[in-house]
Scaffold this motif. Structure first.
Motif, PDB file in Angstrom:
ATOM      1  N   ALA A  53      -7.544   2.506   5.983  1.00 56.38           N
ATOM      2  CA  ALA A  53      -6.879   3.194   4.873  1.00 56.38           C
ATOM      3  C   ALA A  53      -5.383   3.265   5.160  1.00 56.38           C
ATOM      4  N   PHE A  54      -4.594   2.847   4.174  1.00 55.68           N
ATOM      5  CA  PHE A  54      -3.139   2.842   4.311  1.00 55.68           C
ATOM      6  C   PHE A  54      -2.498   3.695   3.222  1.00 55.68           C
ATOM      7  N   TRP A  88     -15.935   6.703  11.935  1.00 51.89           N
ATOM      8  CA  TRP A  88     -14.676   6.892  11.205  1.00 51.89           C
ATOM      9  C   TRP A  88     -13.658   7.587  12.093  1.00 51.89           C
ATOM     10  N   GLY A  89     -12.396   7.176  11.987  1.00 53.70           N
ATOM     11  CA  GLY A  89     -11.323   7.840  12.724  1.00 53.70           C
ATOM     12  C   GLY A  89     -10.087   7.978  11.856  1.00 53.70           C
ATOM     13  N   LEU A  90      -9.398   9.118  12.016  1.00 57.12           N
ATOM     14  CA  LEU A  90      -8.195   9.384  11.232  1.00 57.12           C
ATOM     15  C   LEU A  90      -7.122   9.956  12.148  1.00 57.12           C
ATOM     16  N   GLY A  91      -5.867   9.499  11.973  1.00 53.65           N
ATOM     17  CA  GLY A  91      -4.752   9.998  12.758  1.00 53.65           C
ATOM     18  C   GLY A  91      -4.182  11.285  12.183  1.00 53.65           C
ATOM     19  N   CYS A 111       0.834  -1.212   0.000  1.00 53.27           N
ATOM     20  CA  CYS A 111       0.000   0.000   0.000  1.00 53.27           C
ATOM     21  C   CYS A 111       0.865   1.258   0.000  1.00 53.27           C
ATOM     22  N   ILE A 112       1.307   1.665  -1.184  1.00 51.02           N
ATOM     23  CA  ILE A 112       2.047   2.915  -1.319  1.00 51.02           C
ATOM     24  C   ILE A 112       1.068   4.048  -1.581  1.00 51.02           C
ATOM     25  N   ASN A 113       0.322   3.967  -2.679  1.00 45.65           N
ATOM     26  CA  ASN A 113      -0.774   4.910  -2.891  1.00 45.65           C
ATOM     27  C   ASN A 113      -1.896   4.587  -1.904  1.00 45.65           C
ATOM     28  N   PRO A 114      -2.764   5.549  -1.594  1.00 45.22           N
ATOM     29  CA  PRO A 114      -3.855   5.287  -0.649  1.00 45.22           C
ATOM     30  C   PRO A 114      -4.651   4.045  -1.033  1.00 45.22           C
ATOM     31  N   THR A 115      -4.850   3.163  -0.055  1.00 48.27           N
ATOM     32  CA  THR A 115      -5.509   1.872  -0.294  1.00 48.27           C
ATOM     33  C   THR A 115      -6.456   1.561   0.850  1.00 48.27           C
ATOM     34  N   PHE A 116      -7.660   1.063   0.512  1.00 51.07           N
ATOM     35  CA  PHE A 116      -8.597   0.577   1.515  1.00 51.07           C
ATOM     36  C   PHE A 116      -8.427  -0.932   1.658  1.00 51.07           C
ATOM     37  N   ILE A 117      -8.116  -1.402   2.864  1.00 54.29           N
ATOM     38  CA  ILE A 117      -8.146  -2.835   3.167  1.00 54.29           C
ATOM     39  C   ILE A 117      -9.496  -3.113   3.808  1.00 54.29           C
ATOM     40  N   GLU A 155      -1.034   2.897   8.371  1.00 57.73           N
ATOM     41  CA  GLU A 155      -2.460   3.194   8.513  1.00 57.73           C
ATOM     42  C   GLU A 155      -2.674   4.677   8.794  1.00 57.73           C
ATOM     43  N   ILE A 156      -3.658   5.275   8.133  1.00 53.18           N
ATOM     44  CA  ILE A 156      -4.036   6.652   8.438  1.00 53.18           C
ATOM     45  C   ILE A 156      -5.488   6.759   8.913  1.00 53.18           C
TER      46      ILE A 156
END
Length: 618
Positions: A504-505, A563-566, A472-478, A510-511
């Protein structure tokens, strides 16, 4: 909403243990290098002492403020001399170096735009400017001409403006403080107030096509706050990462990149808040201390309430309280604030960190993916002017990241099957003891070490980190985690045993984490009990049964997306910093143990403390 832990490499700790603290520069160096520096400084001190006792030389044209000989001092010698000088100024009210007020009347960020059209040698004496800034460099051309390079302070518009201040004796304000006295005590690092006017210099030997430097021509300069310490220089640099973190204030004022990183972080936070306000989300605040640590799978900090005589937990996530607000008829809420997790400290983890969580009634995980793409891609565009950025990790590897939507989507279990070459048990059997044995076999086959306890959730998480997150270099949803990994997420509507969740990575980290919220109180109780079983197996991060939250669910939680984001992690990627320390104003640091304690300025100057008002005993 989710977290992963890591530990600091032992090799780095061993290497650090073999280094010795250079108390002058704050760096940690080898023993031989430290001895070499100490011998050199001893020679310099002997040379300075000899020069101090020598008979005075003939008067030169060098102005008094040039501080002749100070360039030969080390930082400790400079500090002692400067401290005594400033204390002498304090003895006379007319030379007080700490005035109460200096009126600034000009926005320095407009300086180049407003006066950049001035020609070489052209000035505007009728335009009075009152500005303030810190001196970073001093240059002289005789006793009647002094140049200061200053920088103003950061605000929401810029990180501060670099400006040249030209001080000529003939421009000094009549009837004011004499020119020599204004400048005699000014040094690098001092904060000064300037009254003057804009113009361009007219230097000799100006090449064709060049212009003089846009400057402020000072009629009056006032010392507002002296700097007692020697600013960094080529001879005494300030580049050690540990010292920069411990003296963050000096790092901010000296390194433009450090200041710009925190400035960009502020812009990022403001943009995110505005994004949610525009979409009619209500910003709320929830408790920082909880009776039960819940809302995320993480180890909490424990504190104690004296009056109630009870232990409490610093929050690991605000999730459960925010969902209670959705129960309480708030349809869209978000909170940005600190969380605390008693876990490892490394390049991407700090014990206290900032996150934003939102909860949206009548939305599901698919709505959350769309809003995540919209928020983050537009944020990147706003901050950088493009959807594409670069990020360099600690190994020197540079990634080119494209944040533009749509983002790649990867289903967790099918991707693991492809990576391991093994067919996993049915989704609804992923929590069983048989699956535990299967996962241990897979970890052994793929040479993946999972620290105990070897629960199903931990082993799947470890395999995901090894074989999916690394892609997961570009933004990716696992997507579509097993239910036992997500005690607060709703079960998948068509795949029994999985839940409607994504992580999202970006650049393998993870972000964000989100899911369709579980709103069935009966199912939620079973999930909590499964977490309790994992805790019994030795998983300290597993959650406890929260009866208050279960009771709230019984009043009815509408279908909701959470939803949560760092904030810290996203700031790292957008400012190209691989260490979380760089995006925190004051990162957490281990206690510094030093054998030598420097004297305080008051001790050096012999300042006596003011009398204190006595506090009567009851």
């Amino acid at each position: 909403m989710a977290d992963s832990s890591a530990t600091t490499p032992a090799a780095a700790a061993d290497q650090l243990a073999n280094l010795h603290l250079d108390e002058v520069t704050g760096e940690r160096v080898s023993k031989s290098e430290l001895k070499k520096r100490q011998k050199q400084r001893q020679k310099e001190a002997e040379k300075a002492a000899k020069a101090a006792t020598a008979p005075p030389k003939a008067t030169s044209s060098k102005p008094k403020n040039a501080a002749g000989g100070e360039e030969d001092l080390n930082p400790n010698q400079y500090y002692e001399i400067r401290t005594r000088q400033v204390n002498e100024l304090l003895k006379n009210p007319e030379t007080n170096p700490y005035p109460h007020k200096f009126q600034v009347n000009y926005d320095d960020s407009n300086f180049v735009e407003e006066f950049g059209s001035l020609k070489t040698g052209e000035t505007l004496p009728e335009k009075e400017l009152r500005i303030a800034g810190r001196i970073y460099n001093i240059r002289t051309a005789g006793s009647k001409l002094i140049f200061y390079d200053i920088r103003t302070s950061a605000d929401t518009k810029s990180i501060g403006t670099r400006m040249q201040v030209v001080c000529q004796a003939q421009l000094a304000k009549e009837g004011g403080v004499p020119f020599e006295k204004q400048h005699a005590h000014l040094r690098r690092g001092d904060i000064i107030g300037i009254v003057g006017f804009p113009g361009r210099t007219n230097p000799k030997n100006l090449k064709e096509g060049e212009q003089g430097e846009l400057s402020v021509f000072a009629t009056e300069v006032q010392l507002l706050s002296p700097c007692l310490h020697m600013l960094p220089s080529v001879r005494y640099p300030f580049a050690d990462a540990e010292q920069r973190a411990r003296m963050r204030y000096l790092d901010m004022l000296w390194n433009d990149r450090s200041r710009e990183t925190l400035w960009q972080r502020s812009r990022m936070v403001r943009y995110i808040r505005d994004f949610f306000h525009e979409r009619r989300f209500i910003e709320v605040e929830t408790p920082m201390m909880h009776a039960i640590a819940g809302g995320a799978t993480a180890l909490p900090f424990v504190t104690h309430h004296n009056d109630l005589d009870m232990d409490m937990f610093m929050r690991v996530a605000p999730e459960l309280f925010l969902k209670k607000m959705i129960v309480g008829q708030f349809g869209k809420v978000f909170e940005m604030g600190k969380n605390f997790r008693n876990e490892g400290i490394d390049l991407t983890h700090n014990p206290e960190f900032t996150s934003i969580e939102f909860y949206w009634a009548y939305a599901d995980v698919y709505d959350l993916m769309s809003i995540t793409e919209e928020l983050v891609s537009s944020l990147v565009k706003e901050l950088t002017g493009s959807y594409k950025t670069k990020f360099t990790n600690q190994h020197g590897e540079t990634y080119e990241v494209n944040w533009e939507a749509p983002w790649r989507r990867v289903e967790m279990i099918p991707a693991l099957e492809e990576a391991t070459g093994e067919k996993f048990p049915p989704y609804d059997q992923l929590h069983t003891d048989e699956t535990n044995a299967f996962l241990q076999k897979i970890c052994k086959k793929m040479n993946v070490e999972c620290p105990p306890p070897l629960t199903n959730a931990r082993m799947i998480d470890k395999l995901t980190g090894e074989f999916i997150e690394e892609t997961c270099i570009n933004p990716t949803f696992i997507l579509e985690h097993p239910q036992m990994m997500s005690p607060l997420a709703k079960y998948h509507r068509s795949k029994n045993g999985l839940c409607e969740r994504f992580e999202a990575f970006v650049c393998k980290k993870e972000i964000a984490n989100a899911y369709t919220e579980l709103n069935n109180p009966f199912d939620q109780r079973l999930r909590f009990e499964e977490q309790a079983r994992q805790k019994d197996q030795g998983d300290d991060e597993a959650q406890l049964v929260d009866e208050s939250f279960l009771n709230a669910l019984e009043y009815g939680l509408p279908p909701t997306g959470g939803w949560g984001l760092g904030i810290d992690r996203l700031a790292m990627f957008l400012t190209d910093n691989y260490s979380i320390r760089e995006v925190l104003a004051f990162p957490f640091l281990r206690e510094e143990k030093t054998a030598h304690k420097e004297k305080f300025a008051a001790e050096i100057a012999g300042v006596q403390p003011l009398p204190e008002e006595g506090i009567p005993h009851k």
